[in-house]
Motif scaffolding. Structure first.
Motif, PDB file in Angstrom:
ATOM      1  N   ASP A   3     145.750  41.666  90.264  1.00  0.00           N
ATOM      2  CA  ASP A   3     144.582  40.879  91.026  1.00  0.00           C
ATOM      3  C   ASP A   3     145.326  40.111  92.123  1.00  0.00           C
ATOM      4  OD1 ASP A   3     142.626  41.252  89.099  1.00  0.00           O
ATOM      5  OD2 ASP A   3     143.068  39.527  88.044  1.00  0.00           O
ATOM      6  N   PHE A   4     144.588  40.260  93.318  1.00  0.00           N
ATOM      7  CA  PHE A   4     145.003  39.526  94.584  1.00  0.00           C
ATOM      8  C   PHE A   4     145.270  37.855  94.085  1.00  0.00           C
ATOM      9  CE2 PHE A   4     144.127  36.716  98.031  1.00  0.00           C
ATOM     10  CZ  PHE A   4     144.690  37.421  99.246  1.00  0.00           C
ATOM     11  N   GLN A  11     153.409  29.793 100.058  1.00  0.00           N
ATOM     12  CA  GLN A  11     152.310  29.892 101.274  1.00  0.00           C
ATOM     13  C   GLN A  11     152.554  31.428 101.292  1.00  0.00           C
ATOM     14  OE1 GLN A  11     153.393  27.427 104.386  1.00  0.00           O
ATOM     15  NE2 GLN A  11     152.104  25.819 103.795  1.00  0.00           N
ATOM     16  N   ARG A  12     152.088  32.245 100.413  1.00  0.00           N
ATOM     17  CA  ARG A  12     152.053  33.745 100.448  1.00  0.00           C
ATOM     18  C   ARG A  12     150.906  34.379  99.546  1.00  0.00           C
ATOM     19  NH1 ARG A  12     157.334  37.340  99.095  1.00  0.00           N
ATOM     20  NH2 ARG A  12     157.913  36.631 101.134  1.00  0.00           N
ATOM     21  N   PHE A  13     150.344  35.226 100.063  1.00  0.00           N
ATOM     22  CA  PHE A  13     149.396  35.898  99.376  1.00  0.00           C
ATOM     23  C   PHE A  13     150.102  37.034  98.805  1.00  0.00           C
ATOM     24  CE2 PHE A  13     146.444  34.118 102.726  1.00  0.00           C
ATOM     25  CZ  PHE A  13     145.656  33.323 101.882  1.00  0.00           C
ATOM     26  N   GLU A  14     149.663  37.743  97.540  1.00  0.00           N
ATOM     27  CA  GLU A  14     150.187  38.915  97.219  1.00  0.00           C
ATOM     28  C   GLU A  14     149.556  39.589  96.234  1.00  0.00           C
ATOM     29  OE1 GLU A  14     154.162  37.336  95.897  1.00  0.00           O
ATOM     30  OE2 GLU A  14     153.214  36.908  93.823  1.00  0.00           O
ATOM     31  N   GLN A  15     149.758  40.870  96.167  1.00  0.00           N
ATOM     32  CA  GLN A  15     149.012  41.963  95.401  1.00  0.00           C
ATOM     33  C   GLN A  15     149.896  43.004  94.828  1.00  0.00           C
ATOM     34  OE1 GLN A  15     145.263  43.422  96.726  1.00  0.00           O
ATOM     35  NE2 GLN A  15     144.408  43.642  94.906  1.00  0.00           N
ATOM     36  N   ALA A  29     151.683  38.651 102.102  1.00  0.00           N
ATOM     37  CA  ALA A  29     151.523  38.246 103.619  1.00  0.00           C
ATOM     38  C   ALA A  29     151.944  36.648 103.351  1.00  0.00           C
ATOM     39  CB  ALA A  29     149.876  38.214 103.897  1.00  0.00           C
ATOM     40  N   ASP A  30     152.760  36.351 104.278  1.00  0.00           N
ATOM     41  CA  ASP A  30     153.263  34.839 104.277  1.00  0.00           C
ATOM     42  C   ASP A  30     152.173  34.485 105.480  1.00  0.00           C
ATOM     43  OD1 ASP A  30     155.478  35.245 102.824  1.00  0.00           O
ATOM     44  OD2 ASP A  30     156.778  36.016 104.577  1.00  0.00           O
ATOM     45  N   TYR A  31     152.023  32.943 105.192  1.00  0.00           N
ATOM     46  CA  TYR A  31     150.980  32.431 105.973  1.00  0.00           C
ATOM     47  C   TYR A  31     151.381  30.933 106.167  1.00  0.00           C
ATOM     48  CZ  TYR A  31     148.807  30.479 101.607  1.00  0.00           C
ATOM     49  OH  TYR A  31     148.700  29.840 100.348  1.00  0.00           O
ATOM     50  N   LEU A  62     142.235  40.304 101.056  1.00  0.00           N
ATOM     51  CA  LEU A  62     142.648  39.061 101.599  1.00  0.00           C
ATOM     52  C   LEU A  62     141.426  38.740 102.456  1.00  0.00           C
ATOM     53  CD1 LEU A  62     144.474  37.002 102.639  1.00  0.00           C
ATOM     54  CD2 LEU A  62     145.449  38.526 104.506  1.00  0.00           C
ATOM     55  N   GLY A  63     140.944  39.517 103.150  1.00  0.00           N
ATOM     56  CA  GLY A  63     139.657  39.198 103.699  1.00  0.00           C
ATOM     57  C   GLY A  63     138.532  38.690 102.617  1.00  0.00           C
TER      58      GLY A  63
END
Length: 95
Positions: A3-4, A11-15, A29-31, A62-63
């Motif tokens: 899962d996303f 501060q990171r999105f990951e999958q 994605a670092d943000y 992510l979107g």
């Protein structure tokens, strides 16, 4: 595929995605946070995943996450900028 997830502490999105041998690898994605906007600073796929479409599937997740959470995305990473340009269906989430 996992899962996303938003790892807020980092501060990171990951999958996770399976590589051709079935081993789980990560796209992230670092943000940076600016209110309800996430500045996408860097998107990276494990080298084994490059060319498999995993980064594109990650960006779609992510979107969808941004839309569901009421977030806007401000891409600073070249890959994220290019991906969002190619996907006008996500124009509503661009900051």
């Amino acid at each position: 595929m996992t899962d996303f997830r938003d790892v807020r502490a980092d501060q990171r999105f990951e999958q996770g995605f399976a590589d051709p041998e079935g081993q789980l690898r990560t796209v992230f994605a670092d943000y940076a946070v600016q209110g309800t906007t996430r500045l996408i600073l860097h998107v990276e796929a494990d080298p084994v995943l490059r060319g498999t479409g995993a980064a594109g599937r990650f960006m779609q997740a992510l979107g969808e996450h941004a839309r569901a959470e009421g977030l806007k995305l401000a891409p600073r990473c070249g890959y994220a900028v290019a991906w969002l340009k190619r996907h006008p269906e996500f124009d509503d989430i661009k900051a």
